[in-house]
Design a protein around this motif. Structure first.
Motif, PDB file in Angstrom:
ATOM      1  N   LEU A   1     -13.685  22.519   5.302  1.00 46.10           N
ATOM      2  CA  LEU A   1     -14.993  23.171   5.365  1.00 46.10           C
ATOM      3  C   LEU A   1     -15.346  23.785   4.011  1.00 46.10           C
ATOM      4  N   HIS A   2     -14.366  24.358   3.370  1.00 49.52           N
ATOM      5  CA  HIS A   2     -14.595  24.921   2.042  1.00 49.52           C
ATOM      6  C   HIS A   2     -15.012  23.805   1.084  1.00 49.52           C
TER       7      HIS A   2
ATOM      8  N   ARG B   1     -19.994  17.868   8.078  1.00 50.74           N
ATOM      9  CA  ARG B   1     -19.861  19.183   8.705  1.00 50.74           C
ATOM     10  C   ARG B   1     -19.857  19.048  10.227  1.00 50.74           C
ATOM     11  N   ASP B   2     -20.779  18.237  10.753  1.00 50.47           N
ATOM     12  CA  ASP B   2     -20.820  17.998  12.195  1.00 50.47           C
ATOM     13  C   ASP B   2     -19.492  17.455  12.690  1.00 50.47           C
ATOM     14  N   ILE B   3     -18.960  16.480  11.942  1.00 51.76           N
ATOM     15  CA  ILE B   3     -17.697  15.876  12.340  1.00 51.76           C
ATOM     16  C   ILE B   3     -16.599  16.923  12.334  1.00 51.76           C
ATOM     17  N   TYR B   4     -16.618  17.792  11.304  1.00 50.38           N
ATOM     18  CA  TYR B   4     -15.623  18.853  11.228  1.00 50.38           C
ATOM     19  C   TYR B   4     -15.681  19.755  12.444  1.00 50.38           C
ATOM     20  N   LEU B   5     -16.897  20.238  12.740  1.00 49.67           N
ATOM     21  CA  LEU B   5     -17.046  21.172  13.857  1.00 49.67           C
ATOM     22  C   LEU B   5     -16.611  20.531  15.165  1.00 49.67           C
ATOM     23  N   SER B   6     -16.960  19.246  15.324  1.00 45.16           N
ATOM     24  CA  SER B   6     -16.639  18.600  16.578  1.00 45.16           C
ATOM     25  C   SER B   6     -15.153  18.250  16.653  1.00 45.16           C
TER      26      SER B   6
ATOM     27  N   LEU C   1     -30.363   5.996   7.459  1.00 46.07           N
ATOM     28  CA  LEU C   1     -30.740   6.597   6.174  1.00 46.07           C
ATOM     29  C   LEU C   1     -30.922   5.521   5.111  1.00 46.07           C
TER      30      LEU C   1
ATOM     31  N   MET D   1     -12.309  14.407  10.142  1.00 49.05           N
ATOM     32  CA  MET D   1     -11.946  13.700  11.371  1.00 49.05           C
ATOM     33  C   MET D   1     -10.458  13.877  11.679  1.00 49.05           C
TER      34      MET D   1
ATOM     35  N   LYS E   1     -26.139   6.759  11.725  1.00 50.74           N
ATOM     36  CA  LYS E   1     -27.032   7.623  10.954  1.00 50.74           C
ATOM     37  C   LYS E   1     -27.102   7.158   9.512  1.00 50.74           C
TER      38      LYS E   1
ATOM     39  N   SER F   1     -18.550  22.921   1.694  1.00 51.14           N
ATOM     40  CA  SER F   1     -19.440  23.956   1.149  1.00 51.14           C
ATOM     41  C   SER F   1     -19.595  23.798  -0.366  1.00 51.14           C
TER      42      SER F   1
ATOM     43  N   LEU G   1     -18.416   9.869  18.001  1.00 51.32           N
ATOM     44  CA  LEU G   1     -18.973  10.642  16.899  1.00 51.32           C
ATOM     45  C   LEU G   1     -18.948   9.831  15.608  1.00 51.32           C
TER      46      LEU G   1
ATOM     47  N   MET H   1     -14.898  33.385   5.633  1.00 47.16           N
ATOM     48  CA  MET H   1     -13.714  32.528   5.680  1.00 47.16           C
ATOM     49  C   MET H   1     -12.493  33.340   6.115  1.00 47.16           C
TER      50      MET H   1
ATOM     51  N   ASP I   1     -27.639  14.511   3.452  1.00 45.83           N
ATOM     52  CA  ASP I   1     -27.594  14.173   4.878  1.00 45.83           C
ATOM     53  C   ASP I   1     -26.168  13.838   5.300  1.00 45.83           C
ATOM     54  N   LEU I   2     -25.451  13.110   4.422  1.00 49.88           N
ATOM     55  CA  LEU I   2     -24.082  12.705   4.758  1.00 49.88           C
ATOM     56  C   LEU I   2     -23.161  13.913   4.832  1.00 49.88           C
TER      57      LEU I   2
ATOM     58  N   GLU J   1     -15.237  13.400   4.915  1.00 47.97           N
ATOM     59  CA  GLU J   1     -15.533  12.954   6.283  1.00 47.97           C
ATOM     60  C   GLU J   1     -14.240  12.529   6.986  1.00 47.97           C
TER      61      GLU J   1
ATOM     62  N   MET K   1     -23.989  16.897   5.621  1.00 51.25           N
ATOM     63  CA  MET K   1     -24.247  17.596   6.870  1.00 51.25           C
ATOM     64  C   MET K   1     -23.550  16.875   8.030  1.00 51.25           C
ATOM     65  N   GLY K   2     -23.506  15.557   7.953  1.00 47.94           N
ATOM     66  CA  GLY K   2     -22.800  14.779   8.961  1.00 47.94           C
ATOM     67  C   GLY K   2     -21.305  15.091   8.946  1.00 47.94           C
TER      68      GLY K   2
ATOM     69  N   LEU L   1     -21.785  16.659  21.648  1.00 52.16           N
ATOM     70  CA  LEU L   1     -21.221  18.002  21.498  1.00 52.16           C
ATOM     71  C   LEU L   1     -21.206  18.725  22.839  1.00 52.16           C
TER      72      LEU L   1
END
Lengths: 310, 310, 310, 310, 310
Positions: free
Chosen positions: C167-168, C235-240, D178, C159, D174, C171, D167, B159, C229-230, C155, C232-233, D239
């Motif tokens: 992100l923290h 996280r995907d949204i964060y990264l994107s 689920l 966005m 998704k 985690s 996204l 981090m 699963d959500l 989420e 992880m989704g 992505l």
């Protein structure tokens, strides 16, 4: 050979290397194997498997087993991972081994057998099978070492110089691991059937030895799984090295652009053609401007240094 | 020892640390163990396993078990996770333990046994086995704590300062976890065989105690799985920190480039050599231009501030 | 208590909250539980499990069960997900519950029992067990709601403003889910053993009720899987979102750089000190150049607008 | 109804839509169902399940089954995937169906039954159950089509215009998948129990029909799994579209910066105030410089074109 | 046909290609198949399955099996992977095959059968079934080759020119693999039921042959799994190629910006309108400045070259 097969005391081991069509016909004529099994033994790239067959029309023979096993290529494993197929037909009293390449395993055993045929006779067909399988499986060890080394090497190169060649190397290594797993997985299952006693003429005492071969294969499977995880880690390192490099490049660009900024601003200011810009005619003003520019740049560099950008 | 083995009342515990070749020969000469088991006990880096053997040619002994278990290295676990192999031969009346490194577990038990041999005799070989395994497994606790701490530390560093060293640390930690799982997984299975009663001379009451060892190992396996998920999370944090840093760098570059823009446009406009550019000869126009430039920059900075770029 | 235990008609429920060492000694002295079970009940952070024990040396008692279950912390679940351990000893005629924190479940049942002891006597120990477990499991509902809300919140924030804090948060939430799964998974297995009839003194009719508790736990496990699963989704949204922001920044930089370009080119062209640059002396040429610059910028802006860059 | 239940020849189908509390009390008073089953039928958001109950105190009734199944919402599936719960109580001679929303399935069957009660009587309760389940499951088909279409649409939009909305759409889709899997998975297991003959009053011939329903549900599960893989692919495309866009932007920026470079270098060179810069006084030199700049730009553009940057 | 069915010696093979409604009615009228099986044989896009049915009301027929298998499209597999459904009804004495497209397999076998009807009679219905399945499965081989080639091609293109078309190609190929797996997986299970002897009229000797078909299908499943891993690898290579390209672009931009920097700094310095800038009037100073600029640029280029940026 026919005589040997008819003699209930005889034990027969037939090894065929790159058999000609005529030699293949022996399997049908002399041994009377099932046409499907013979067809499989001619075709290469079979999965490891074990199949039991009954001898048709011949009562005093108790059926036989057809087995496909794979061993590592015993010649030059430094060029990549390659396996080599061996087909076996075995019953209580004979063992037929068919393979394409020369095998040190077989050669050694054949020499020992020709020197002292009794040794093979006394230990029995099942111990001969164990010896062949054990030697075959032993050759996985250098392959595992080679894989370990090349993954370590890839990881290091991914860290130091993430060129596309490294990614290509990772992709090739992954393919090798996938292929190896595809071979060793079913092979373990084949040996497991031998140790579980599903093949009647393998004695209890031999099964103890075959458990050792199985242990070895389980270790190979585990190492392949481990290497797969490691290769994925190497890919992560590669991807992150690239990101890191990009960051490094962008930092350089940004530092240089920004450090040049006070200079650009000041010089273009005094490059305007206004008559009334103050100080244009004074040498003192000129040197003051130069000093100001140098101080501004130093401050900029200090700030970036504090942010640990270089 | 031969006498002790012949005496049906005697109970024998033989502990061998880094045995010499001569000491190994005892396994064959005195105990008559199977050559494969002896070979396995000499070679290191065996997977945890349990195998039953029959005593050949000696009717009043009821077979024995050969077991490989791993315990954490009990010396300096702060340098990383290392396991240490221990080989055991056991039957109703004797237990042979073979290990390379000095073990506090064994030392303590040996001292207690030499002080009061009866204690060991009375509780039986199976309780002695339980004591050894229980102490061995207890040492996993500090390893789990160490892993927890180092993962937390890696997450924090990922981090705060996502250097390639952090990624390397993550990669090493992942490797350690994979190795640990590869050891503890089969070990749990070995203990499960003991508790399920597949080993005849382990009494019902001892099995209750061994269930406790198994519980402990299940917990270790679960924690290793958990740590694997956490280490992947640390990697995610690392990658996203890098992206975040890049964004920060690009923002800085963009802000500075853009803030300098009105300045550049205006100064280069008045730097043209056209005679007819209006205002070149008026001091008022010059100061007006300077004011306009400052206002434009302020607006730019205000807009970026509103967009939360800094 | 000893008297109650000796009386074959009596039914005993003993609840111990944060027992002292003396109270713990009751387990050994009065009930005669197995030392391992008592040790486990003293230590916290046990996995949910169920173990059967025989009563040694006392024929008319038919063995007992030691059970570890976890319930959600019933105080302040808004600070994160925490579970609380409860240890149970039960046999046909008594139930011992041990827990650290105050439990509303237990309090309510205890009040009801003291008000009308017959109620507990008549429904039996197994229905009392059901009531405790049912109330315990009911408290998972607010935890699931809390998790649902915080994942939705994460989420949304991922966005809108993808800061490292998000992100923290992701985690931390993932860690909570992993911990919850590690608790609820084996707990479901414990209840399954009760409903499958592996515990003799739980009646058929009670098992129907316990199936309801099990259904509830299966739902919790399913929801935890879904939330994983959500998350992880998220996280995907964060990264994107981060990538998206970078793109936005780069677009701004590029647009501004490029729009300034015609200006820079033209002004620096006329800033050259060549005497023979045409038009330097004509006011018409000057204004023509200004108009050309404005038109070029407009065209640039139009092109970017057409490409949907802003 | 009480009379019908007492008559051993009678067959009873009771359908309750959004039952009032009074109607719910029928389940207890007339049918004597287990309180837990009634409680479950009142609460919504139950997982699909099947549970057998014995009738207490009434010998000539042979127990009944309580079943929860889910069907797709039959009204407006274009707004997203929603399922609708139906609770069933059934025994050899009656079927009670409870649901919240109006169901075309039930309406049609009810009309047919009222038109020709014999039809229902003759085919039996189990065929009635099959008809209800078959019609319910048929409604999954439009949902699968809708999901297929929306995933294709998302994939296309992710390719063409990767906005954060896409996204968000992927994340919602998704979640729907689920949720659907969480419903259909256990439902398949419920139907499997019916076809495996675990419910006594379902005849062999009906089981053949129910296998058809099960086949349908297996297909739904498979498609949901497939869609999950596809939606992950859409995310990948999204992505990578963003990365691609970034590359495009950076290319544009780089090309323009670089193409302007020879211009900037040359014009600023001749913008210096040195008196001795050669050619400042010659018109020929001016035009030569202009030509050189144009040629340099052309070469730059040609090089980028060769590298396929535009 | 009715006569053939009544004759206990007769063997009947009926092949229907794109049957009309009248032809379908034969299944009901002549063979008396179950309405659900007929319905399934009319509808396409069934999953591979095998179902046993009893003949109602006709004692001397011993039940029949309804089977759905898929073969690769035997026409133009270069356009992508498509499978083609075949429905089979079989009993001891007849085989009904229904398919939509023309099948070389069937045509060849039909020609052989019409040339020598005895051949089919003598080998039996089960060997005819084996021949059809074996030929069907053989056609997977070119599909696997085609997939191998197109994945290799995609990987190469992902490395060389990572355009969005490549990603689209990867997405399509993944979908094809998912669809193929969805077909071949259950088909393997269908053949496994035949070889396991769950279908009574398939003889032991034929089962040996069917094992060969099953081996083939296991290989197809394994290859599909392998290809899935490879296609994910191609995606990784694609994503990393894009990152790599971005890095390349940024390096170019940075190098050029930075190399131009000393030039920009120096020229704008001497472009200031201060009268007192030293050297403006000296030709020597001018040339010295030019030489300094060239040396500075050379040093910059040398530094970047040392860092391996180009």
């Amino acid at each position: 050979m026919r005589r040997a097969l008819r003699d209930p005391q005889a034990v027969l081991w037939l090894d065929m290397q790159q058999p000609t069509e005529m030699e293949y016909s022996l399997l049908d004529d002399v041994f009377g194997f099932h046409p499907l099994a013979i067809e499989d033994s001619i075709k290469y790239s079979q999965r490891p498997k074990i199949e039991s067959y009954d001898h048709v029309g011949d009562i005093n023979r108790q059926g036989y087993f057809y087995m496909v096993v794979h061993g590592p290529d015993q010649k030059g494993h430094r060029q990549g991972v390659q396996t080599m197929e061996m087909d076996l037909f075995m019953s209580q009293r004979y063992l037929v081994t068919i393979h394409d390449d020369e095998l040190k395993t077989i050669d050694e055993l054949a020499q020992r057998a020709s020197a002292d045929a009794r040794m093979v006779l006394e230990t029995g067909i099942d111990m001969l099978l164990y010896n062949i399988l054990d030697h075959l499986v032993d050759y996985y060890e250098p392959i595992l070492e080679y894989l370990q080394e090349s993954i370590d090497d890839l990881e290091e190169r991914a860290m130091a110089s993430p060129t596309p060649q490294v990614l290509h190397g990772i992709s090739i290594k992954k393919r090798e691991l996938l292929n190896l797993r595809r071979i060793v997985g079913p092979q373990r299952e084949v040996i497991a059937q031998l140790t579980r006693g599903e093949v009647p003429f393998i004695r209890e005492s031999t099964r103890t030895y075959l458990r050792d071969v199985q242990d070895h294969l389980i270790r190979v499977v585990e190492m392949v799984e481990l290497y797969r995880d490691l290769i994925m880690g190497a890919r992560d390192i590669y991807l992150s090295s690239i990101s890191n490099n990009l960051n490094q490049i962008m930092k350089t660009l940004t530092i240089i652009s920004v450090v040049a900024l006070p200079f650009t601003v000041v010089t273009s200011f005094f490059g305007m053609n206004f008559e009334s810009i103050p100080g244009l005619h004074s040498p003192l003003a000129f040197w003051a401007v130069v000093v100001v520019m140098i101080i501004a740049m130093t401050i900029m560099l200090y700030l970036f240094h504090k942010k640990r950008w270089f």
